[in-house]
Design an enzyme around this catalytic site. Structure first.
Site, PDB file in Angstrom:
ATOM      1  N   HIS A 166     -44.866 -19.272 -11.569  1.00  0.00           N
ATOM      2  CA  HIS A 166     -44.154 -18.938 -10.260  1.00  0.00           C
ATOM      3  C   HIS A 166     -42.676 -18.211 -10.406  1.00  0.00           C
ATOM      4  CE1 HIS A 166     -42.991 -20.200  -6.103  1.00  0.00           C
ATOM      5  NE2 HIS A 166     -41.768 -20.055  -6.672  1.00  0.00           N
ATOM      6  N   GLU A 167     -41.720 -18.819 -11.701  1.00  0.00           N
ATOM      7  CA  GLU A 167     -40.529 -18.023 -11.645  1.00  0.00           C
ATOM      8  C   GLU A 167     -40.916 -16.542 -12.182  1.00  0.00           C
ATOM      9  OE1 GLU A 167     -37.917 -19.215 -10.438  1.00  0.00           O
ATOM     10  OE2 GLU A 167     -38.983 -21.234  -9.895  1.00  0.00           O
TER      11      GLU A 167
END
Length: 371
Positions: free
Chosen positions: A23-24
């Protein structure tokens, strides 16, 4: 005690760290492509445990509280990008200085990375191990069940329910489970002859392998068998994309049922439930663990798209308003929105954790101590 930590905590942290990193990294990759300087890429929150600086000046680190992560970009005053660092807001390499469409692209990249990861992981499984497939054939009929009362027989192939085509036993289960006490019109292929039957699923409460209880419809038939069908890499990608879409649709459908009250909210789980599920699934081997990681990645991406300030979807909503108005909302309006979003997120976390404690019978344990 040590065995329990190894069994549940370690798989949980590994799976969660993979999903959070994906995600990051989505945010990070698109931000870098748009010329934003990244100050910190952290797995976890709180004090740093260990890390290193890369040649671009980004600090990559693991932090003490491993329940999430963040990418802090130049111009962010905090890890959630909720406030602006006025000292760097005008810097051309800062996040706030970028045009609104670039900021929206950076924000949406996190959830999209989760979806892409799930598609790749599922495609890998479909191309190597194969996709579980169960023909819609009746293996056995339980005596006294709705299926027996309606006249279903072993060997029948169910081709449609209420006119909707049935391709697999899972298709049948999905319809039946959501149709407790509602008559369904079955189209049957019985040795080449088409037969129409009306079956009314009985309402029943079942408990899954994780202890969650569900009210579902059952008709009393079992499958004839299960097989794994491997796909070529191209078809595997198409099938994985479709499966990801079905999971997203199923999650939204379940949440909608909770909102209108037709489904219990006790199914909402938090980190304790995820840890329990991670530990149990990890015992089944790498393949189930990879499948679970893909499912968790989809859910993380979807939840982050909800239009709640503090989440990616909330940022997108505010940037969308800015794009329409031609200017951002006032600082006061944004501060109120983020405070409201923080209250919603914290309330949801408390509610989900309470569900976990009830599910794991921690509440019952302490109640028995008092009584």
């Amino acid at each position: 005690m040590l065995a329990t930590i190894i069994q549940y905590l370690i798989p949980f942290l590994l799976i969660l760290s993979v999903v959070v990193f994906v995600h990051e990294f989505g945010h990070y990759w698109v931000a870098r492509r748009n010329g934003v300087r990244i100050e910190t890429f952290s797995i976890g929150f709180g004090p740093e445990l260990f890390g290193r600086n890369d040649r671009h000046g980004t600090r990559w680190k693991f932090s003490a509280i491993p329940l999430g992560g963040y990418v802090k970009m130049l111009g962010d005053a905090d890890a959630a990008s909720a406030t602006v660092d006025l000292g760097h807001a005008k810097d051309p390499d800062s996040f706030p200085a970028k045009p609104v469409l670039q900021r929206m692209a950076i924000v949406v990249a996190g959830p999209l990375a989760n979806f892409l990861f799930a598609i790749v992981a599922l495609a890998l499984l479909f191309a190597t191990v194969g996709r579980p497939f169960t023909p819609p054939d009746v293996g056995a009929v339980q005596e006294g069940s709705p299926a027996a009362a309606a006249g279903l027989l072993p060997g029948d192939r169910i081709t449609a329910v209420d006119g909707a085509p049935i391709q697999s036993f899972e298709d049948l289960q999905a319809i039946v489970r959501d149709s407790a006490a509602r008559p369904l019109r079955f189209t049957i292929d019985r040795q080449g002859e088409t037969v129409e039957l009306t079956v009314t699923p009985a309402a029943s409460e079942i408990e899954d392998r994780f202890g969650n209880r569900h009210r579902v419809g059952l008709i009393g038939v079992s499958r004839a068998g299960i097989e794994y069908r491997r796909s070529n890499p191209v078809m595997a990608l198409f099938e994985a994309t479709a499966e990801t879409g079905r999971m997203i649709g199923g999650t939204l459908h379940a949440l909608g049922q909770m909102v209108i009250g037709s489904r219990g909210t006790q199914e909402l789980g938090g980190p304790l439930r995820i840890a329990q599920m991670s530990g149990q699934i990890a015992q089944d081997g790498f393949i189930p663990a990879l499948w679970f990681t893909a499912v968790l990645s989809i859910n993380l991406g979807l939840i982050n798209l909800f239009p709640i300030p503090m989440l990616d979807g909330g940022h997108l909503l505010l940037y969308g308003i800015e794009a329409v108005r031609g200017r951002p909302l006032t600082e006061r309006s944004q501060e109120i929105a983020f405070r409201f979003g923080l209250a919603m997120v914290l309330s949801l976390m408390v509610f989900a954790t309470w569900n976990d404690l009830v599910h794991l019978k921690v509440v019952e344990f302490f109640a028995n101590l008092i009584s």
